[in-house]
Design a protein around this motif. Structure first.
Motif, PDB file in Angstrom:
ATOM      1  N   ASP A  37      53.385  51.365  47.210  1.00 55.25           N
ATOM      2  CA  ASP A  37      52.090  51.620  46.585  1.00 55.25           C
ATOM      3  C   ASP A  37      51.806  50.464  45.632  1.00 55.25           C
ATOM      4  O   ASP A  37      52.712  49.984  44.944  1.00 55.25           O
ATOM      5  CB  ASP A  37      52.099  52.939  45.810  1.00 55.25           C
ATOM      6  N   GLU A  39      48.885  48.732  42.670  1.00 51.52           N
ATOM      7  CA  GLU A  39      47.713  48.906  41.816  1.00 51.52           C
ATOM      8  C   GLU A  39      46.902  47.610  41.860  1.00 51.52           C
ATOM      9  O   GLU A  39      47.473  46.512  41.927  1.00 51.52           O
ATOM     10  CB  GLU A  39      48.121  49.221  40.387  1.00 51.52           C
ATOM     11  N   THR A  40      45.593  47.734  41.834  1.00 50.07           N
ATOM     12  CA  THR A  40      44.710  46.573  41.935  1.00 50.07           C
ATOM     13  C   THR A  40      43.563  46.697  40.934  1.00 50.07           C
ATOM     14  O   THR A  40      43.367  47.744  40.315  1.00 50.07           O
ATOM     15  CB  THR A  40      44.107  46.456  43.352  1.00 50.07           C
ATOM     16  N   THR A  51      47.704  44.135  40.509  1.00 50.10           N
ATOM     17  CA  THR A  51      48.266  44.145  39.154  1.00 50.10           C
ATOM     18  C   THR A  51      49.696  44.670  39.123  1.00 50.10           C
ATOM     19  O   THR A  51      50.445  44.356  38.193  1.00 50.10           O
ATOM     20  CB  THR A  51      47.409  45.008  38.209  1.00 50.10           C
ATOM     21  N   GLU A  52      50.061  45.470  40.109  1.00 54.85           N
ATOM     22  CA  GLU A  52      51.393  46.061  40.101  1.00 54.85           C
ATOM     23  C   GLU A  52      51.872  46.309  41.521  1.00 54.85           C
ATOM     24  O   GLU A  52      51.106  46.762  42.384  1.00 54.85           O
ATOM     25  CB  GLU A  52      51.400  47.380  39.312  1.00 54.85           C
ATOM     26  N   ILE A  83      39.764  50.735  35.265  1.00 54.94           N
ATOM     27  CA  ILE A  83      41.113  50.667  35.809  1.00 54.94           C
ATOM     28  C   ILE A  83      42.136  50.930  34.703  1.00 54.94           C
ATOM     29  O   ILE A  83      43.100  51.682  34.878  1.00 54.94           O
ATOM     30  CB  ILE A  83      41.380  49.291  36.456  1.00 54.94           C
ATOM     31  N   ASN A  87      45.087  53.818  34.719  1.00 55.40           N
ATOM     32  CA  ASN A  87      46.544  53.632  34.791  1.00 55.40           C
ATOM     33  C   ASN A  87      47.165  52.968  33.566  1.00 55.40           C
ATOM     34  O   ASN A  87      48.384  52.744  33.531  1.00 55.40           O
ATOM     35  CB  ASN A  87      46.921  52.824  36.044  1.00 55.40           C
ATOM     36  N   ASP A 125      46.611  49.073  50.896  1.00 54.12           N
ATOM     37  CA  ASP A 125      47.651  48.257  50.279  1.00 54.12           C
ATOM     38  C   ASP A 125      47.998  47.055  51.163  1.00 54.12           C
ATOM     39  O   ASP A 125      48.184  45.934  50.665  1.00 54.12           O
ATOM     40  CB  ASP A 125      48.914  49.091  50.049  1.00 54.12           C
ATOM     41  N   HIS A 178      49.269  56.861  39.015  1.00 58.96           N
ATOM     42  CA  HIS A 178      48.588  55.591  39.285  1.00 58.96           C
ATOM     43  C   HIS A 178      49.429  54.384  38.866  1.00 58.96           C
ATOM     44  O   HIS A 178      48.928  53.430  38.283  1.00 58.96           O
ATOM     45  CB  HIS A 178      47.210  55.563  38.604  1.00 58.96           C
ATOM     46  N   HIS A 179      50.707  54.472  39.153  1.00 59.26           N
ATOM     47  CA  HIS A 179      51.618  53.341  39.011  1.00 59.26           C
ATOM     48  C   HIS A 179      52.416  53.222  40.304  1.00 59.26           C
ATOM     49  O   HIS A 179      52.794  54.238  40.903  1.00 59.26           O
ATOM     50  CB  HIS A 179      52.544  53.505  37.810  1.00 59.26           C
ATOM     51  N   GLY A 180      52.675  51.987  40.702  1.00 59.75           N
ATOM     52  CA  GLY A 180      53.227  51.731  42.021  1.00 59.75           C
ATOM     53  C   GLY A 180      54.493  52.502  42.336  1.00 59.75           C
ATOM     54  O   GLY A 180      54.570  53.203  43.354  1.00 59.75           O
ATOM     55  N   ASP A 183      53.999  56.483  42.101  1.00 57.21           N
ATOM     56  CA  ASP A 183      53.217  57.008  43.214  1.00 57.21           C
ATOM     57  C   ASP A 183      53.964  56.877  44.534  1.00 57.21           C
ATOM     58  O   ASP A 183      53.787  57.702  45.452  1.00 57.21           O
ATOM     59  CB  ASP A 183      51.869  56.286  43.295  1.00 57.21           C
TER      60      ASP A 183
END
Length: 317
Positions: A37, A39-40, A51-52, A83, A87, A125, A178-180, A183
């Motif tokens: 997963d 995050e963008t 971002t992550e 965003i 998160n 992703d 909502h963190h890689g 999630d």
């Protein structure tokens, strides 16, 4: 030439190199994989950035390794406020704890290796990751994948199917983090819950949802196209220099309930340009579109690659 969708992948002879060569989706339950997963800063891999990065490596259904890394870019690291609200990721946090994007993506690509990839709406992703791997000359991310969202749509028909909805229904958690990494772990729990409760008939139904369509044969029914059809009711003109066959492109648009136009007009929705022509300020079609837009039109110019990948996204949905 031919334009068709086979098992959820768009095929366009003569211009296939313009489409991301991602792997094949196949709904299934497997025991060895990488669940990921990211995050963008937004939804568009052409404009937004990662971002992550987060993932877990799974063997025999057990997590054996984890990956979690914030990402920093050499230029802009702006994070939209909505965003950050979602998160907690801020520009300051990226600058403080982020690893340079090339270094982070290289490590992430190595972590994934040749595994089958699993995720929730994972095609989103993969678009970002595929482009980053290509940008930094890493091994192409053409791994086959399983999308847990497709399983959810079959298991929970006629319902909202966000990851949050699934983790709440299964009693996994009440909030999505909502963190890689977090999630990824929650998505694994959803996948394991489906593994326990899916019947062979449900799995066969999920596999049958992959699109198989000849886009040049005849006008398609609404149920065949689905509600994510990107050309539905759109008036689309193709610049003369595009590499795709103009005749077949027009036929495809008309078959998909769009309206193919000969040349850009005041009511054109999309003007499809060649990849080179898209960046030319003096291209005749660009100048026409600019004149129409100055007079009140709302013509969007799309490069041929962007348009074809937009269609591939629909094909995979």
């Amino acid at each position: 030439m031919s334009i068709y969708v086979k098992n959820g992948v768009l095929h366009v002879s003569g211009v296939q190199d313009k489409i991301r060569r991602k792997g094949q989706e196949w709904p299934d339950f497997i025991s060895d994989y990488t669940m990921l997963d990211i995050e963008t800063t937004g939804l568009n891999p052409y404009r937004d950035h990662v971002t992550e990065l987060g993932a877990v490596k799974v063997r025999a259904n057990k997590v054996v390794d984890e990956f979690s890394q914030l990402v920093v870019y050499p230029r802009s690291n702006h994070v939209p406020s909505f965003i950050t609200k979602l998160n907690g990721i801020t520009e300051d946090l990226l600058l403080e704890k982020g690893k340079p994007v090339k270094e982070a993506m290289t490590a992430f690509r190595t972590f994934i290796g040749d595994d089958i990839v699993i995720g929730y709406n994972v095609n989103f992703d993969l678009n970002f990751l595929y482009d980053l791997a290509r940008k930094f000359h890493l091994p192409e991310l053409s791994n086959n994948y399983v999308d847990v969202l497709r399983l959810a749509r079959v298991y929970y028909p006629q319902q909202h199917n966000r990851l949050l909805d699934c983790i709440q229904r299964a009693g996994i958690a009440q909030v999505e983090q909502h963190h890689g990494l977090a999630d990824s772990l929650d998505t694994k729990k959803v996948y394991d819950d489906f593994r326990q409760h899916f019947t062979p008939e449900l799995l066969q139904e999920a596999q049958g949802k992959l699109k198989n369509i000849d886009l040049l044969q005849e006008e398609l029914e609404v149920w065949e196209l689905g509600f994510r059809n990107p050309v539905n009711n759109k008036k689309i003109a193709f610049a003369p220099e595009v590499e795709i066959s103009g005749t077949e492109a027009a036929q495809m648009v008309n078959n998909m309930n769009g309206i193919a136009q000969t040349g850009v007009k005041a009511d054109t929705d999309y003007l499809i340009m060649s990849d080179d022509g898209f960046f030319s300020k003096n291209n005749p079609e660009t100048l026409k579109a600019r004149e129409f837009n100055h007079a009140g039109s709302k013509i969007k110019r799309l490069s041929e690659s962007y348009f074809l990948n937009m269609l591939d996204e629909w094909a995979r949905s």
